[in-house]
Write a protein that holds these residues in place. Structure first.
Motif, short mmCIF file in Angstrom:
data_model
loop_
_atom_site.label_atom_id
_atom_site.label_comp_id
_atom_site.label_asym_id
_atom_site.label_seq_id
_atom_site.Cartn_x
_atom_site.Cartn_y
_atom_site.Cartn_z
N UNK A 173 -6.14 1.08 27.78
CA UNK A 173 -7.43 1.35 27.71
C UNK A 173 -7.68 2.54 28.76
N UNK A 174 -7.28 2.21 30.04
CA UNK A 174 -7.41 3.39 30.72
C UNK A 174 -6.78 4.74 30.54
N UNK A 175 -5.80 4.69 29.90
CA UNK A 175 -5.08 5.94 29.44
C UNK A 175 -5.99 6.88 28.21
N UNK A 176 -6.50 5.80 27.25
CA UNK A 176 -7.16 6.41 26.35
C UNK A 176 -8.54 6.84 26.91
N UNK A 187 -9.07 8.13 29.71
CA UNK A 187 -8.72 9.43 30.76
C UNK A 187 -8.41 10.57 29.57
N UNK A 188 -7.94 10.34 28.54
CA UNK A 188 -7.71 11.43 27.69
C UNK A 188 -9.03 11.84 26.99
N UNK A 189 -9.85 10.76 26.69
CA UNK A 189 -10.95 11.08 25.95
C UNK A 189 -12.01 11.91 26.91
N UNK A 190 -11.97 11.76 28.14
CA UNK A 190 -12.69 12.31 29.21
C UNK A 190 -12.28 13.82 29.09
N UNK A 191 -10.98 14.21 29.26
CA UNK A 191 -10.38 15.21 29.57
C UNK A 191 -10.67 16.01 28.17
N UNK A 192 -10.60 15.57 27.07
CA UNK A 192 -10.74 16.15 25.72
C UNK A 192 -12.24 16.60 25.90
N UNK A 193 -13.23 15.75 26.19
CA UNK A 193 -14.59 15.85 26.06
C UNK A 193 -14.84 17.32 26.95
N UNK A 194 -14.49 17.24 28.24
CA UNK A 194 -14.51 18.22 29.21
C UNK A 194 -13.87 19.55 28.68
N UNK A 195 -12.78 19.68 28.57
CA UNK A 195 -12.22 20.87 27.83
C UNK A 195 -13.21 21.16 26.55
N UNK A 196 -13.37 20.48 25.79
CA UNK A 196 -14.07 21.12 24.54
C UNK A 196 -15.46 21.75 24.94
N UNK A 197 -16.34 20.98 25.83
CA UNK A 197 -17.45 21.37 26.48
C UNK A 197 -17.26 22.75 27.29
N UNK A 198 -16.12 22.85 28.24
CA UNK A 198 -15.99 23.88 28.85
C UNK A 198 -15.72 25.01 27.90
N UNK A 199 -14.96 24.69 26.66
CA UNK A 199 -14.52 26.05 25.87
C UNK A 199 -15.71 26.55 25.23
N UNK A 200 -16.57 25.68 24.79
CA UNK A 200 -17.86 25.82 24.08
C UNK A 200 -18.61 26.79 25.00
N UNK A 201 -18.87 26.32 26.20
CA UNK A 201 -19.55 27.09 27.17
C UNK A 201 -19.07 28.46 27.59
N UNK A 202 -17.66 28.51 27.55
CA UNK A 202 -17.05 29.66 27.87
C UNK A 202 -17.07 30.77 26.84
N UNK A 203 -17.12 30.21 25.55
CA UNK A 203 -17.51 31.22 24.20
C UNK A 203 -18.93 31.69 24.29
#
Length: 95
Positions: A38-41, A43-59
């Motif tokens: 559960x913790x691994x899932x 963690x990966x969910x949070x990192x995916x969310x942050x990465x996608x938000x960062x990418x959208x904001x950067x663009x």
């Protein structure tokens, strides 16, 4: 400054000596229990969310200003205020 040789180029140079470079990796297998899964899932969910938000904001920032949005700017101007919102409270580390 000389260009670094690739493994293929190094192997071509060593072929006349009958030598060859090999790259080896390490493959690991983990066996997490249910709470760790559960913790691994999460963690990966949070990192995916942050990465996608960062990418959208950067663009979006690049379209508006023509300059890249640095990670520091993103953290201070977007990520930290986002963590204060109730819907993103799960991003705050709780030990």
């Amino acid at each position: 400054m000389t260009k670094r040789k690739t493994i293929k180029e190094k192997n071509e140079a060593l072929a006349n000596q009958g030598k060859q470079l090999n790259n080896f990796g390490i493959v690991l297998r983990i066996y997490p229990d249910d709470s760790q899964k559960i913790l691994i899932k999460q963690t990966f969910g949070c990192t995916r969310l942050i990465y996608n938000k960062y990418l959208a904001e950067r663009q979006e920032h690049y379209k508006q200003t023509g300059q890249a949005l640095s990670v520091y700017e993103y953290k201070s101007n977007y990520l930290n205020p986002m963590k204060q919102l109730k819907e993103y409270s799960f991003l705050i580390l709780k030990i």
